[in-house]
Structure formats: structure tokens, C-alpha cells
Design a protein around this motif. Structure first.
Motif, PDB file in Angstrom:
ATOM      1  N   ASP A  88       0.853  -1.024  -0.450  1.00 10.79           N
ATOM      2  CA  ASP A  88      -0.023   0.137  -0.274  1.00 10.79           C
ATOM      3  C   ASP A  88       0.889   1.239   0.343  1.00 10.79           C
ATOM      4  O   ASP A  88       0.404   2.520  -0.623  1.00 10.79           O
ATOM      5  CB  ASP A  88      -0.961  -0.464   1.092  1.00 10.79           C
ATOM      6  N   LYS A  91       1.196   3.216  -2.504  1.00  9.74           N
ATOM      7  CA  LYS A  91      -0.377   3.846  -3.770  1.00  9.74           C
ATOM      8  C   LYS A  91      -1.006   5.645  -2.685  1.00  9.74           C
ATOM      9  O   LYS A  91      -1.172   6.121  -3.342  1.00  9.74           O
ATOM     10  CB  LYS A  91      -1.519   2.839  -3.458  1.00  9.74           C
ATOM     11  N   TYR A  92       0.150   5.907  -1.814  1.00  5.31           N
ATOM     12  CA  TYR A  92      -0.143   7.244  -0.967  1.00  5.31           C
ATOM     13  C   TYR A  92       0.623   7.785  -1.962  1.00  5.31           C
ATOM     14  O   TYR A  92      -0.348   9.242  -2.899  1.00  5.31           O
ATOM     15  CB  TYR A  92       0.695   7.282   0.138  1.00  5.31           C
ATOM     16  N   GLN A 140     -10.009   1.660  -3.304  1.00  6.32           N
ATOM     17  CA  GLN A 140      -9.643   0.309  -2.511  1.00  6.32           C
ATOM     18  C   GLN A 140      -8.450   0.944  -2.125  1.00  6.32           C
ATOM     19  O   GLN A 140      -8.053   0.086  -1.134  1.00  6.32           O
ATOM     20  CB  GLN A 140      -8.034   0.457  -4.214  1.00  6.32           C
ATOM     21  N   THR A 141      -8.131   1.829  -1.680  1.00  4.20           N
ATOM     22  CA  THR A 141      -7.419   2.526  -0.082  1.00  4.20           C
ATOM     23  C   THR A 141      -8.023   2.989   0.969  1.00  4.20           C
ATOM     24  O   THR A 141      -7.664   2.811   2.263  1.00  4.20           O
ATOM     25  CB  THR A 141      -6.345   3.085  -0.436  1.00  4.20           C
ATOM     26  N   SER A 144      -6.507   0.512   4.225  1.00  3.80           N
ATOM     27  CA  SER A 144      -6.105   0.412   4.378  1.00  3.80           C
ATOM     28  C   SER A 144      -5.106   1.028   5.732  1.00  3.80           C
ATOM     29  O   SER A 144      -5.794   1.772   6.734  1.00  3.80           O
ATOM     30  CB  SER A 144      -4.983   1.052   3.194  1.00  3.80           C
ATOM     31  N   ASP A 146      -1.927   0.903   6.289  1.00 10.19           N
ATOM     32  CA  ASP A 146      -0.419   1.894   5.682  1.00 10.19           C
ATOM     33  C   ASP A 146      -0.640   3.361   6.398  1.00 10.19           C
ATOM     34  O   ASP A 146      -1.738   4.055   6.075  1.00 10.19           O
ATOM     35  CB  ASP A 146      -0.214   2.288   4.473  1.00 10.19           C
ATOM     36  N   ILE A 149      -1.749   6.189   4.166  1.00 11.18           N
ATOM     37  CA  ILE A 149      -3.201   6.440   3.711  1.00 11.18           C
ATOM     38  C   ILE A 149      -4.030   6.259   4.150  1.00 11.18           C
ATOM     39  O   ILE A 149      -4.859   7.864   3.541  1.00 11.18           O
ATOM     40  CB  ILE A 149      -3.017   5.164   2.630  1.00 11.18           C
TER      41      ILE A 149
END
Length: 294
Positions: A88, A91-92, A140-141, A144, A146, A149
Motif C-alpha cells: 500500500d 499507493k499514497y 481501493q485504499t 488501508s 498504511d 494512506i
């Protein structure tokens, strides 16, 4: 705000090597160059053009004209660099890159052409595509774990579960940038002023890790917090520090504080100077300055 830069680095072994470069024999140059270049991975990074040729799906949804070139390149390179990374954390940065590109291409898509209408249509298509990609990645996140995120989901959408994850991570000191701790302080300031103060101290200490302009608002928050908790000595100190970073020479509030509460202004002036010097040198540490107990 005052922009602060790091002090120049001391002469390194590489400086010495370059200073003696003219004494090297030609036969040694290829070996010397190879040694230096082994640590310069960026020199071997593929161009955006070659990435698009080899991985066209990384580029197909983006515009191809000269608009938003930097933002477009950031997305393409990120997609390429992390094509095999399913975690993840990357993705941030991709979310942030999508937002920057979205902002740029949305403005560019409003520009109308009489002769080259295909360029206008292509940018409008890119705007639709990036909006879809951003929304999909945001969804999607959403859950998360993370910490970065989690911060994103809270700061953009007010996601309370993400907020809780962000607070827990920030309290553990997982971030290395000031802004996350100043935002944490904003959350904690009403319910736990002391924890908010410690978060702001942490924010100031993180400037040792980044080449960013020092945000004088952090000192201003500490000033307000000190006033709210009736810690007038530290309110005086942080007012002076705030004035320094705001280039404010109006000391009326300082004089009023000093007179109203009979403060030891000479001592507090010295402390404010020490704090200011530490912040500018990017060496701020509340414990070293012994202000964590004040």
C-alpha cells in the motif's frame, strides 16, 4: 516565513578525488567513472518515452501534448517503478500524483482550440480517465492500514476509522515529515493540550529530515496553546519565536505579557533565542533545550 537552508556539507572524499582529477592517467578514467556511476541509478533510468513504448498501458490514459508534462511524467515513472510492488505504501504517492495531474489537466482541458480540436478532446479524455483512476484508487485504499494512506483518507474524506489509525501511527513516531505531527496536534489540541504540545515539538524536530521551508505556524500554534493553558512564560517565548519567523518587529504583545505577569524577560529572551537557533539549524530537541517540562 523565513526559508532556511542546510549548511554546506564538509569536503568529502569525492571532492578530494575531483580536485586531483587532472593527475589521473587516461587509462584510469574508465575504471574511475565506473566506480562513481555505480551509485547513480538515475543515470540508467529509462526515459518516459521508452517506458511508454515498452508499457503503453502506463501512458494510454494520459495526455500526449505538452501540457502537464511534469505531472504526467511523475505518474508514468511511478507506475513503472512500482509495477511489481503490491504493497500500500507506494499507493499514497500515486494518490498525490493523481491529484496533481488532475488539477493540472482539468485546467488545461478548458483551453479551446479552433484549429487543433483533437488536442482539446484528448485533454478532456485524460481528465475523465484520471478522475476515474483517482476515485478507483481512493476506494481501493479506503481501509488501508498504511499510516500515510490513513492520513490521506482522513484528511480528504474525514474517515474516522482512518483518523484513528493515523493518530495511533503518529503517536508512535512513524512519520519523518513535520506536517503530519502538526496535523496530529490540531486533532489533540482540545482534548489533550499537553499531547498536542508534544506533537508540535515532534513537528519541529522533523525538519532535520527534510529540505522544506520551516513553517512558522507551528511556533504560532505553540504560542496559542501556551496562552490557552495559562503558561505565560512559554507564551512569551513562543511569541518571540513566532515573531522571528514572521519577520514581525512589533513587540507590543511581548511587552504586554511581560508587564502583566511580571515575567523574567531577560531569561525568556535568551531561551527564545536558543530555540530559534535550534530550529534554524534543524537541530530542535525539546529535551535538549529542557523545555519539555516547562
Amino acid at each position: 516565513m523565513l526559508k532556511i537552508f542546510r549548511k554546506p556539507l564538509k569536503t568529502t572524499i569525492y571532492d578530494n578525488l575531483f580536485s586531483k582529477f587532472s593527475t589521473f592517467k587516461p587509462a584510469t578514467l574508465p575504471v574511475f567513472s565506473l566506480v562513481l556511476l555505480t551509485g547513480c541509478g538515475d543515470l540508467f533510468a529509462p526515459s518516459v518515452k521508452s517506458i511508454c513504448e515498452d508499457y503503453p498501458h502506463f501512458c494510454a490514459d494520459l495526455n500526449t501534448d505538452g501540457w502537464c508534462r511534469a505531472e504526467r511524467s511523475d505518474i508514468i515513472r511511478h507506475r513503472f517503478d512500482y509495477k511489481d510492488d503490491k504493497s500500500d505504501r507506494p499507493k499514497y504517492d500515486l494518490l498525490i500524483n493523481y491529484e496533481k495531474y488532475q488539477s493540472c489537466i482539468s485546467k488545461a482541458s478548458q483551453i479551446e482550440y479552433i484549429k487543433y480540436r483533437e488536442k482539446e478532446f484528448a485533454r478532456k479524455d485524460a481528465t475523465v480517465s484520471i478522475n476515474k483512476a483517482l476515485k478507483q484508487l481512493q476506494w481501493q485504499t479506503k481501509n488501508s492500514p498504511d499510516p500515510y494512506i490513513s492520513y490521506y483518507q482522513w484528511s480528504r474524506f474525514g474517515n474516522e476509522a482512518a483518523k484513528g489509525r493515523f493518530i495511533a501511527a503518529a503517536k508512535q513516531g512513524v512519520f519523518t515529515e513535520p506536517k503530519y505531527y502538526s496535523d496530529l496536534a490540531g486533532i489533540l489540541i482540545d482534548e489533550d493540550p499537553r499531547a498536542a504540545r508534544d506533537a508540535l515539538f515532534m513537528a519541529l524536530s522533523q525538519y532535520a529530515n527534510v529540505d522544506q521551508e520551516i513553517d512558522g505556524h507551528i511556533a504560532s500554534m505553540l504560542m496559542t496553546l501556551s496562552l490557552d493553558t495559562e503558561n505565560y512564560r512559554m507564551a512569551y517565548v513562543w511569541t518571540k519565536v513566532t515573531n522571528h519567523f514572521a519577520n514581525n518587529i512589533n513587540n507590543a504583545q511581548l511587552l504586554a505579557l511581560g508587564q502583566q505577569y511580571a515575567l523574567p524577560v531577560d531569561i525568556l529572551d535568551r531561551l527564545a533565542g536558543e530555540i530559534t537557533d535550534a530550529i534554524e539549524a534543524r537541530e530542535f530537541d525539546a529535551k535538549t533545550l529542557k523545555i519539555d517540562r516547562l
